[in-house]
Design a protein around this motif. Sequence first.
Motif, PDB file in Angstrom:
ATOM      1  N   GLY A 132       0.790  -1.227   0.000  1.00  0.00           N
ATOM      2  CA  GLY A 132       0.000   0.000   0.000  1.00  0.00           C
ATOM      3  C   GLY A 132       0.820   1.273   0.000  1.00  0.00           C
ATOM      4  N   ILE A 133       2.127   1.169   0.266  1.00  0.00           N
ATOM      5  CA  ILE A 133       2.962   2.374   0.319  1.00  0.00           C
ATOM      6  C   ILE A 133       3.117   2.984  -1.069  1.00  0.00           C
ATOM      7  CG2 ILE A 133       5.249   1.337   0.042  1.00  0.00           C
ATOM      8  CD1 ILE A 133       4.655   3.889   2.704  1.00  0.00           C
ATOM      9  N   GLY A 134       2.949   2.150  -2.111  1.00  0.00           N
ATOM     10  CA  GLY A 134       3.058   2.651  -3.489  1.00  0.00           C
ATOM     11  C   GLY A 134       2.045   3.748  -3.771  1.00  0.00           C
ATOM     12  N   LEU A 135       0.823   3.579  -3.297  1.00  0.00           N
ATOM     13  CA  LEU A 135      -0.208   4.604  -3.487  1.00  0.00           C
ATOM     14  C   LEU A 135       0.158   5.887  -2.756  1.00  0.00           C
ATOM     15  CD1 LEU A 135      -3.439   2.445  -3.121  1.00  0.00           C
ATOM     16  CD2 LEU A 135      -2.464   3.417  -5.215  1.00  0.00           C
ATOM     17  N   VAL A 136       0.732   5.740  -1.573  1.00  0.00           N
ATOM     18  CA  VAL A 136       1.155   6.911  -0.797  1.00  0.00           C
ATOM     19  C   VAL A 136       2.261   7.646  -1.546  1.00  0.00           C
ATOM     20  CG1 VAL A 136       2.261   7.636   1.351  1.00  0.00           C
ATOM     21  CG2 VAL A 136       0.475   5.906   1.411  1.00  0.00           C
ATOM     22  N   LEU A 137       3.214   6.896  -2.064  1.00  0.00           N
ATOM     23  CA  LEU A 137       4.321   7.519  -2.797  1.00  0.00           C
ATOM     24  C   LEU A 137       3.818   8.231  -4.051  1.00  0.00           C
ATOM     25  CD1 LEU A 137       7.109   4.800  -2.445  1.00  0.00           C
ATOM     26  CD2 LEU A 137       6.927   6.970  -1.216  1.00  0.00           C
ATOM     27  N   LYS A 138       2.840   7.638  -4.750  1.00  0.00           N
ATOM     28  CA  LYS A 138       2.288   8.274  -5.948  1.00  0.00           C
ATOM     29  C   LYS A 138       1.593   9.586  -5.610  1.00  0.00           C
ATOM     30  CE  LYS A 138       1.759   4.337  -8.982  1.00  0.00           C
ATOM     31  NZ  LYS A 138       0.842   3.480  -9.728  1.00  0.00           N
ATOM     32  N   ALA A 139       1.021   9.683  -4.408  1.00  0.00           N
ATOM     33  CA  ALA A 139       0.379  10.937  -3.991  1.00  0.00           C
ATOM     34  C   ALA A 139       1.425  12.034  -3.787  1.00  0.00           C
ATOM     35  CB  ALA A 139      -0.414  10.720  -2.699  1.00  0.00           C
ATOM     36  N   ILE A 140       2.660  11.619  -3.484  1.00  0.00           N
ATOM     37  CA  ILE A 140       3.741  12.591  -3.269  1.00  0.00           C
ATOM     38  C   ILE A 140       4.364  13.000  -4.599  1.00  0.00           C
ATOM     39  CG2 ILE A 140       6.024  12.905  -2.234  1.00  0.00           C
ATOM     40  CD1 ILE A 140       5.081  10.990   0.009  1.00  0.00           C
ATOM     41  N   ASP A 141       4.690  11.997  -5.423  1.00  0.00           N
ATOM     42  CA  ASP A 141       5.318  12.263  -6.720  1.00  0.00           C
ATOM     43  C   ASP A 141       5.138  11.018  -7.584  1.00  0.00           C
ATOM     44  OD1 ASP A 141       7.545  12.464  -8.792  1.00  0.00           O
ATOM     45  OD2 ASP A 141       7.881  14.324  -7.696  1.00  0.00           O
ATOM     46  N   PRO A 142       4.867  11.193  -8.891  1.00  0.00           N
ATOM     47  CA  PRO A 142       4.695  10.019  -9.760  1.00  0.00           C
ATOM     48  C   PRO A 142       5.957   9.167  -9.877  1.00  0.00           C
ATOM     49  CG  PRO A 142       4.044  12.048 -10.896  1.00  0.00           C
ATOM     50  CD  PRO A 142       4.600  12.438  -9.579  1.00  0.00           C
ATOM     51  N   ASN A 143       7.118   9.780  -9.706  1.00  0.00           N
ATOM     52  CA  ASN A 143       8.390   9.065  -9.763  1.00  0.00           C
ATOM     53  C   ASN A 143       8.682   8.479  -8.371  1.00  0.00           C
ATOM     54  OD1 ASN A 143      11.150   8.403  -9.599  1.00  0.00           O
ATOM     55  ND2 ASN A 143      11.685   9.912 -11.161  1.00  0.00           N
ATOM     56  N   PRO A 144       8.691   7.137  -8.231  1.00  0.00           N
ATOM     57  CA  PRO A 144       8.876   6.522  -6.910  1.00  0.00           C
ATOM     58  C   PRO A 144      10.180   6.923  -6.219  1.00  0.00           C
ATOM     59  CG  PRO A 144       8.244   4.873  -8.535  1.00  0.00           C
ATOM     60  CD  PRO A 144       8.486   6.148  -9.270  1.00  0.00           C
ATOM     61  N   ARG A 145      11.250   7.073  -6.990  1.00  0.00           N
ATOM     62  CA  ARG A 145      12.535   7.442  -6.394  1.00  0.00           C
ATOM     63  C   ARG A 145      12.461   8.857  -5.803  1.00  0.00           C
ATOM     64  NH1 ARG A 145      17.016   5.867 -10.040  1.00  0.00           N
ATOM     65  NH2 ARG A 145      16.695   3.899  -9.001  1.00  0.00           N
ATOM     66  N   LYS A 146      11.878   9.802  -6.565  1.00  0.00           N
ATOM     67  CA  LYS A 146      11.720  11.174  -6.075  1.00  0.00           C
ATOM     68  C   LYS A 146      10.783  11.212  -4.862  1.00  0.00           C
ATOM     69  CE  LYS A 146      12.505  13.780 -10.331  1.00  0.00           C
ATOM     70  NZ  LYS A 146      11.885  14.685 -11.319  1.00  0.00           N
ATOM     71  N   ALA A 147       9.716  10.429  -4.918  1.00  0.00           N
ATOM     72  CA  ALA A 147       8.756  10.395  -3.819  1.00  0.00           C
ATOM     73  C   ALA A 147       9.420   9.888  -2.540  1.00  0.00           C
ATOM     74  CB  ALA A 147       7.564   9.524  -4.177  1.00  0.00           C
ATOM     75  N   THR A 148      10.242   8.840  -2.668  1.00  0.00           N
ATOM     76  CA  THR A 148      10.950   8.292  -1.507  1.00  0.00           C
ATOM     77  C   THR A 148      11.903   9.330  -0.925  1.00  0.00           C
ATOM     78  OG1 THR A 148      10.788   6.069  -2.443  1.00  0.00           O
ATOM     79  CG2 THR A 148      12.426   6.395  -0.711  1.00  0.00           C
ATOM     80  N   GLU A 149      12.618  10.046  -1.789  1.00  0.00           N
ATOM     81  CA  GLU A 149      13.533  11.092  -1.311  1.00  0.00           C
ATOM     82  C   GLU A 149      12.781  12.213  -0.594  1.00  0.00           C
ATOM     83  OE1 GLU A 149      16.865  11.284  -1.051  1.00  0.00           O
ATOM     84  OE2 GLU A 149      16.742   9.179  -1.677  1.00  0.00           O
TER      85      GLU A 149
END
Length: 182
Positions: free
Chosen positions: A29-46
């Motif tokens: 489910g963290i993938g959906l959270v990351l997409k809410a932050i930024d479409p790019n997972p690496r940028k979202a994680t940062e």
Amino acid sequence: MNNKGLVSKIALGLLATGGVVAVLALSPGIGLVLKAIDPNPRKATEKLKRAFDRLAKDGDVEAIPGRERRYRLTSAGGRKLARLQFKDYSLSKQKHAWDRKWRVVCFDIPETDQYVRRLFQGKLSELGFYRLQNSVFVYPYPCVELLKLSNKAFELEKHVRLIVADSIDNQARLKHFFHLKP
């Protein structure tokens, strides 16, 4: 809310629901959270990592020592999250018929907390409560969740009361205001 505020709210929300969060751990489910932050997972994680670091610096989260970056919510962080949620709070559209009970919210927030009193009054007005008097608002549907959130955000337990009443002397005006059947 700016992007930085959104990421902070998401980070605090993760901690509130999960207890402890390891930033690098990708739980279901963290993938959906990351997409809410930024479409790019690496940028979202940062961005999420930076948000946790900023929140730790501000004392809203506590870093747990260890190999992985892990964080836990502090009481100050819990209040900050509640304030962010209070700001965005909206009452869901009522799905049920009116139960013929009035919710009367009475409050006496001290003069020293004028800012909080104005926020609270403003939120009640924004949500469609009827102002019966300066510190007395009426609503025809349950609103306990709003009061719990305001207590958590601003520690208003001593200052706010909820009365559930069968009738109010000017209820014809209230029924008209809320578009309820007489």
